[in-house]
Design an enzyme around this catalytic site. Structure first.
Site, mmCIF file in Angstrom:
data_model
loop_
_atom_site.group_PDB
_atom_site.id
_atom_site.type_symbol
_atom_site.label_atom_id
_atom_site.label_comp_id
_atom_site.label_asym_id
_atom_site.label_seq_id
_atom_site.Cartn_x
_atom_site.Cartn_y
_atom_site.Cartn_z
ATOM 1 N N SER A 121 -67.113 45.276 -15.198
ATOM 2 C CA SER A 121 -65.898 45.690 -14.509
ATOM 3 C C SER A 121 -66.234 46.441 -13.219
ATOM 4 O O SER A 121 -66.797 45.868 -12.303
ATOM 5 C CB SER A 121 -65.035 46.534 -15.453
ATOM 6 O OG SER A 121 -63.700 46.540 -15.025
ATOM 7 N N LYS A 173 -39.976 59.150 -9.701
ATOM 8 C CA LYS A 173 -40.916 60.270 -9.699
ATOM 9 C C LYS A 173 -41.574 60.471 -11.065
ATOM 10 O O LYS A 173 -42.712 60.959 -11.151
ATOM 11 C CB LYS A 173 -40.214 61.558 -9.261
ATOM 12 C CG LYS A 173 -41.149 62.740 -9.077
ATOM 13 C CD LYS A 173 -42.243 62.424 -8.062
ATOM 14 C CE LYS A 173 -43.219 63.593 -7.919
ATOM 15 N NZ LYS A 173 -44.352 63.236 -7.063
#
Length: 304
Positions: A121, A173
């Site tokens: 990865s 948010k």
């Protein structure tokens, strides 16, 4: 009791200092450094994280980038071997290290990656910048992809009788909040982020390995490969251990004979002790299981 503790601490510090001199960075014992005829070595171990990394179980970009910058400017080395033993980590941190590896190459030095147990990865993202990649036949590599994980603890909170009151400046948010279900719009936002970073990863591998983009995408479904499988697929150049990588780096750089090794950023026992202790007191670096840190910030996309 206090006296015994004090004596023990003094002994520990003295032992660490002795170990620092015995194990510190430098040339191979018995060989004098030759200007411009050395091979540098940098170790990238553990989870790749931004900043200082926090503990000896991770590699922070601050330390690794600093070592790479030093290697790029060091006239005593002609090549650099990056020993990677990492399952990946933060996408942005992996990208930052990758960019600095490219700068080492731009300085005229050859770069060879030596894969250890695992270089997957984010570890492979970094490796793809090298001139050559050397892996053990049983190395675990690949895992080309991006992942973001979120947990929902709403049911647990209900059982405990806990309620969360949220006051926010705008709709998104509190995106990724573990105390409520994720909306389809929020899922689309996160998927867009993952797709964007994934495409950046594909581009990096295609460029570094000189492969067609569609060819890379066929391999980039998150699966892992052994080093031998990766070589057959074009993700690795050679099979071999660390010393084979050193030999290849020396040959690429035109160094005759056995190269002198210069290791950057080698940690002493005292460094490891202090880094581990500091992590216990840096609560801002603690990541809670559901992907939100104590400051309320979202966990970064990971490559693992």
């Amino acid at each position: 009791m206090k006296r015994l503790i004090t004596i023990a601490l003094i002994v520990l510090v003295i032992a660490s200092v002795i170990a620092a001199f015995a194990l510190g960075p430098g040339s191979r014992e018995g060989l004098a450094p030759r200007e411009g005829n050395m091979v540098g070595v940098i170790n990238l171990e553990g989870v790749i994280a931004g900043g200082s990394g926090g503990t000896f179980l991770s590699s922070g970009t601050d330390h690794i980038v600093r070592q790479l910058h030093e290697a790029a400017q060091d006239p005593s080395i002609k090549a650099l071997v990056i020993r990677i033993n990492s399952p990946g980590g933060s996408a942005a941190a992996s990208q930052e290290i990758y960019e600095e590896v490219l700068k080492v190459k731009e300085s005229g030095k050859k770069v060879v990656v030596s894969m250890g147990d695992v270089a997957a990865s984010g570890g492979y993202w970094v490796a793809s910048a090298a001139d050559k990649i050397v892996a053990n036949p049983a190395t675990i590599t690949g895992s080309i992809g991006v992942i973001m994980e979120f947990q929902n603890v709403e049911g647990l909170y209900d059982k405990l009788g806990l309620k969360v009151n949220v006051i926010k400046s705008a709709e998104h948010k509190d995106i990724g909040s573990p105390t409520r279900p994720m909306t389809e719009e929020e899922r689309a936002i996160f998927q867009g982020m993952v797709d964007d970073i994934y495409n950046q990863f594909i581009d990096v591998v295609a460029k570094g390995r000189n492969m067609d983009r569609e060819q890379v995408k066929e391999l980039a479904d998150g699966r892992i490969f052994t080093g031998r499988q990766a070589k057959e697929l074009g993700l690795v150049d050679e099979l071999g251990n660390f010393y084979e990588a050193l030999k290849i780096a020396a040959e690429l750089a035109g160094i005759e004979g056995e190269p002198v090794i210069k290791e950057y950023g080698r940690k002493t026992p005292l460094d490891i002790l202090l880094s581990g202790a500091s992590a216990l007191f840096e609560s801002r670096n603690i990541i809670l299981p559901w992907g939100i840190d104590p400051a309320g910030l979202l966990r970064a996309p990971e490559m693992k």
